[in-house]
Design a protein around this motif. Structure first.
Motif, PDB file in Angstrom:
ATOM      1  N   LYS A 110       0.821  -1.214   0.000  1.00 14.84           N
ATOM      2  CA  LYS A 110       0.000   0.000   0.000  1.00 14.84           C
ATOM      3  C   LYS A 110       0.852   1.260   0.000  1.00 14.84           C
ATOM      4  N   GLY A 111       2.185   1.111   0.023  1.00 11.91           N
ATOM      5  CA  GLY A 111       3.071   2.259  -0.086  1.00 11.91           C
ATOM      6  C   GLY A 111       3.870   2.599   1.156  1.00 11.91           C
ATOM      7  N   HIS A 112       3.620   1.918   2.278  1.00  4.85           N
ATOM      8  CA  HIS A 112       4.392   2.175   3.489  1.00  4.85           C
ATOM      9  C   HIS A 112       5.757   1.491   3.391  1.00  4.85           C
ATOM     10  N   THR A 113       6.771   2.145   3.950  1.00  3.90           N
ATOM     11  CA  THR A 113       8.111   1.551   3.920  1.00  3.90           C
ATOM     12  C   THR A 113       8.714   1.372   5.307  1.00  3.90           C
ATOM     13  N   THR A 114       8.301   2.195   6.269  1.00  8.32           N
ATOM     14  CA  THR A 114       8.883   2.145   7.608  1.00  8.32           C
ATOM     15  C   THR A 114       7.778   1.913   8.632  1.00  8.32           C
ATOM     16  N   PHE A 115       8.055   1.030   9.603  1.00  6.56           N
ATOM     17  CA  PHE A 115       7.048   0.637  10.574  1.00  6.56           C
ATOM     18  C   PHE A 115       7.615   0.692  11.991  1.00  6.56           C
ATOM     19  N   ILE A 116       6.750   1.068  12.935  1.00  5.16           N
ATOM     20  CA  ILE A 116       7.094   1.026  14.352  1.00  5.16           C
ATOM     21  C   ILE A 116       6.491  -0.242  14.939  1.00  5.16           C
ATOM     22  N   LEU A 117       7.329  -1.100  15.512  1.00  2.82           N
ATOM     23  CA  LEU A 117       6.873  -2.332  16.150  1.00  2.82           C
ATOM     24  C   LEU A 117       7.095  -2.212  17.654  1.00  2.82           C
ATOM     25  N   LEU A 118       6.031  -2.440  18.433  1.00  2.44           N
ATOM     26  CA  LEU A 118       6.109  -2.319  19.883  1.00  2.44           C
ATOM     27  C   LEU A 118       6.017  -3.695  20.525  1.00  2.44           C
ATOM     28  N   GLU A 220       5.271   6.647  20.215  1.00  5.35           N
ATOM     29  CA  GLU A 220       4.084   7.316  19.670  1.00  5.35           C
ATOM     30  C   GLU A 220       4.451   8.656  19.049  1.00  5.35           C
ATOM     31  N   ARG A 221       5.298   9.423  19.712  1.00  5.44           N
ATOM     32  CA  ARG A 221       5.674  10.740  19.188  1.00  5.44           C
ATOM     33  C   ARG A 221       6.335  10.605  17.818  1.00  5.44           C
ATOM     34  N   ILE A 222       7.208   9.619  17.678  1.00  4.99           N
ATOM     35  CA  ILE A 222       7.872   9.407  16.391  1.00  4.99           C
ATOM     36  C   ILE A 222       6.868   8.947  15.342  1.00  4.99           C
ATOM     37  N   ALA A 223       5.990   8.014  15.734  1.00  7.92           N
ATOM     38  CA  ALA A 223       4.993   7.504  14.798  1.00  7.92           C
ATOM     39  C   ALA A 223       4.076   8.621  14.300  1.00  7.92           C
ATOM     40  N   ARG A 224       3.641   9.491  15.212  1.00  4.43           N
ATOM     41  CA  ARG A 224       2.754  10.595  14.822  1.00  4.43           C
ATOM     42  C   ARG A 224       3.485  11.631  13.983  1.00  4.43           C
ATOM     43  N   LYS A 225       4.723  11.915  14.325  1.00  7.95           N
ATOM     44  CA  LYS A 225       5.495  12.913  13.590  1.00  7.95           C
ATOM     45  C   LYS A 225       5.713  12.487  12.142  1.00  7.95           C
ATOM     46  N   LEU A 226       6.029  11.198  11.936  1.00 16.28           N
ATOM     47  CA  LEU A 226       6.345  10.684  10.599  1.00 16.28           C
ATOM     48  C   LEU A 226       5.184   9.908   9.980  1.00 16.28           C
ATOM     49  N   ASN A 227       4.082   9.773  10.715  1.00 17.79           N
ATOM     50  CA  ASN A 227       2.894   9.046  10.266  1.00 17.79           C
ATOM     51  C   ASN A 227       3.239   7.617   9.841  1.00 17.79           C
ATOM     52  N   LEU A 228       3.890   6.885  10.759  1.00 13.61           N
ATOM     53  CA  LEU A 228       4.321   5.521  10.485  1.00 13.61           C
ATOM     54  C   LEU A 228       3.337   4.525  11.102  1.00 13.61           C
ATOM     55  N   PRO A 229       2.965   3.475  10.382  1.00  9.96           N
ATOM     56  CA  PRO A 229       2.092   2.445  10.962  1.00  9.96           C
ATOM     57  C   PRO A 229       2.712   1.858  12.228  1.00  9.96           C
ATOM     58  N   VAL A 230       1.853   1.566  13.207  1.00 10.02           N
ATOM     59  CA  VAL A 230       2.300   1.023  14.489  1.00 10.02           C
ATOM     60  C   VAL A 230       1.703  -0.367  14.681  1.00 10.02           C
ATOM     61  N   ILE A 231       2.564  -1.322  15.022  1.00  7.34           N
ATOM     62  CA  ILE A 231       2.156  -2.720  15.179  1.00  7.34           C
ATOM     63  C   ILE A 231       2.605  -3.220  16.550  1.00  7.34           C
ATOM     64  N   TYR A 232       1.706  -3.932  17.225  1.00  7.74           N
ATOM     65  CA  TYR A 232       2.042  -4.537  18.508  1.00  7.74           C
ATOM     66  C   TYR A 232       2.418  -5.998  18.304  1.00  7.74           C
ATOM     67  N   LEU A 233       3.479  -6.440  18.973  1.00  8.24           N
ATOM     68  CA  LEU A 233       3.946  -7.816  18.872  1.00  8.24           C
ATOM     69  C   LEU A 233       3.525  -8.581  20.129  1.00  8.24           C
ATOM     70  N   ASP A 234       2.527  -9.417  19.966  1.00  7.43           N
ATOM     71  CA  ASP A 234       1.975 -10.183  21.078  1.00  7.43           C
ATOM     72  C   ASP A 234       2.695 -11.526  21.166  1.00  7.43           C
ATOM     73  N   THR A 235       3.465 -11.715  22.232  1.00  9.20           N
ATOM     74  CA  THR A 235       4.307 -12.902  22.380  1.00  9.20           C
ATOM     75  C   THR A 235       3.658 -13.934  23.296  1.00  9.20           C
ATOM     76  N   GLU A 252      -2.756   2.472  11.202  1.00 12.43           N
ATOM     77  CA  GLU A 252      -2.012   2.675   9.956  1.00 12.43           C
ATOM     78  C   GLU A 252      -1.623   4.135   9.782  1.00 12.43           C
ATOM     79  N   SER A 253      -2.447   5.042  10.318  1.00 12.15           N
ATOM     80  CA  SER A 253      -2.187   6.487  10.181  1.00 12.15           C
ATOM     81  C   SER A 253      -2.236   7.140  11.554  1.00 12.15           C
ATOM     82  N   PRO A 254      -1.134   7.161  12.279  1.00 14.82           N
ATOM     83  CA  PRO A 254      -1.107   7.697  13.654  1.00 14.82           C
ATOM     84  C   PRO A 254      -1.580   9.138  13.778  1.00 14.82           C
ATOM     85  N   ARG A 255      -1.402   9.947  12.736  1.00 12.53           N
ATOM     86  CA  ARG A 255      -1.824  11.348  12.826  1.00 12.53           C
ATOM     87  C   ARG A 255      -3.332  11.487  12.972  1.00 12.53           C
ATOM     88  N   GLU A 256      -4.054  10.442  12.652  1.00 12.80           N
ATOM     89  CA  GLU A 256      -5.511  10.470  12.781  1.00 12.80           C
ATOM     90  C   GLU A 256      -5.966  10.091  14.197  1.00 12.80           C
TER      91      GLU A 256
END
Length: 296
Positions: A110-118, A220-235, A252-256
């Motif tokens: 869908k065009g995303h290249t960088t992701f934040i994984l928590l 979160e601050r980085i994700a919102r600043k750069l509008n990077l999708p955020v994914i949680y890793l459930d172990t 997918e769009s943290p700024r929203e």
């Protein structure tokens, strides 16, 4: 000079340790359990305080059982992490199984290249974040805080990057992630977000494991600043030496999203992961050393 000598010793020890089969390593883990828990009592006061406050309704017997289960797992984590010096990529990915890597692949289409994984210090986070070939084309980056001891820091950098993942020092986080996005470098950036914020970064508080807790807001601050999708890793720890990670898309769009929504969602999901089986979280952390001031 002394750091080089110590690193050479640690490297040789890790390599010798790594060639041993897992069944032998778990025998060593059982021995370490006696030393670390029974004899040394490594951070035992911290563990007991954390567990008692997190589970006020548990009896003394239940807390004692949880404490013992934690130290057994902690010793397993130690030998498993050192095994990274020799384990094959195929085996580590079989033992730390990522159930749905296609989530990142679909978002990249869908065009995303960088992701934040928590994720958190749960199960064996080292086994998951050590490999950079979990996804079709995205490289794995880990945010890390350099250790004070240079020899130990060098050893952990070696173990964590052996299979191609790369480290980003905590102080370089924003700059390096901005560059990844600007260069459109396919990348997932892993934050271990259950650490205690520094005293200067106590920006968000919530109830976490029955305690008033400050949660890291940097991801979160980085994700919102750069509008990077955020994914949680459930172990989930399936059994001794085997883990499964399920990726859950937070947004997918943290700024929203509203401010601190991502941070709060992470806290709730991390808490749910821990409560599923509390023994596999890193209870030795001084997680609640800060208290909320009256003006927060």
């Amino acid at each position: 000079m002394m750091n080089n000598i110590l690193y050479s010793f640690l490297y040789a020890w890790a390599k010798l340790h790594g060639v041993l089969p897992m069944r032998i390593l778990y025998i060593l883990s059982d021995l370490f359990y006696i030393i670390i828990y029974k004899l040394v009592g490594y951070r035992l006061k911290v563990v007991r305080k954390n567990m008692k406050k997190s589970f006020p309704d548990k009896s003394a017997e239940e807390l004692k059982k949880l404490e013992q289960e934690f130290y057994h797992h902690f010793c397993d984590y130690v030998v498993e992490t050192l095994k990274l010096s020799h384990i094959s990529l195929e085996e580590v990915q079989r033992r730390a199984y990522l159930s749905n890597p296609e989530l990142v692949d679909d978002l990249m289409e869908k065009g995303h290249t960088t992701f934040i994984l928590l994720m958190g210090h749960y199960g064996n986070w080292e086994w998951f974040s050590a490999s950079s070939s979990r996804f079709k084309s995205a490289r794995v980056y880990q945010i890390y805080r350099p250790l004070t001891n240079l020899a130990f820091d060098r050893l952990f950098v070696y173990l964590r990057t052996r299979f191609g993942s790369l480290g980003i020092k905590k102080n370089d986080t924003i700059r390096d992630i901005m560059k990844l996005k600007q260069d459109k470098t396919p990348s997932v950036v892993i934050f271990l977000a259950d650490q205690t914020p520094s005293k200067a970064n106590l920006h968000y508080w919530t109830n976490f494991l029955n305690q008033d807790s400050s949660i890291l807001t940097g991801p979160e601050r980085i994700a919102r600043k750069l509008n990077l999708p955020v994914i949680y890793l459930d172990t989930t720890k399936l059994k001794r030496g085997y883990y499964k990670v399920d990726m859950k898309l937070l947004c997918e769009s943290p700024r929203e999203t509203s401010e601190f929504w991502i941070t709060e969602q992470y806290a709730r999901l991390m808490e749910k992961t821990i409560l599923r089986n509390p023994a596999y979280w890193l209870w030795t952390h001084k997680r609640w050393k800060h208290k909320r001031s009256a003006d927060v």
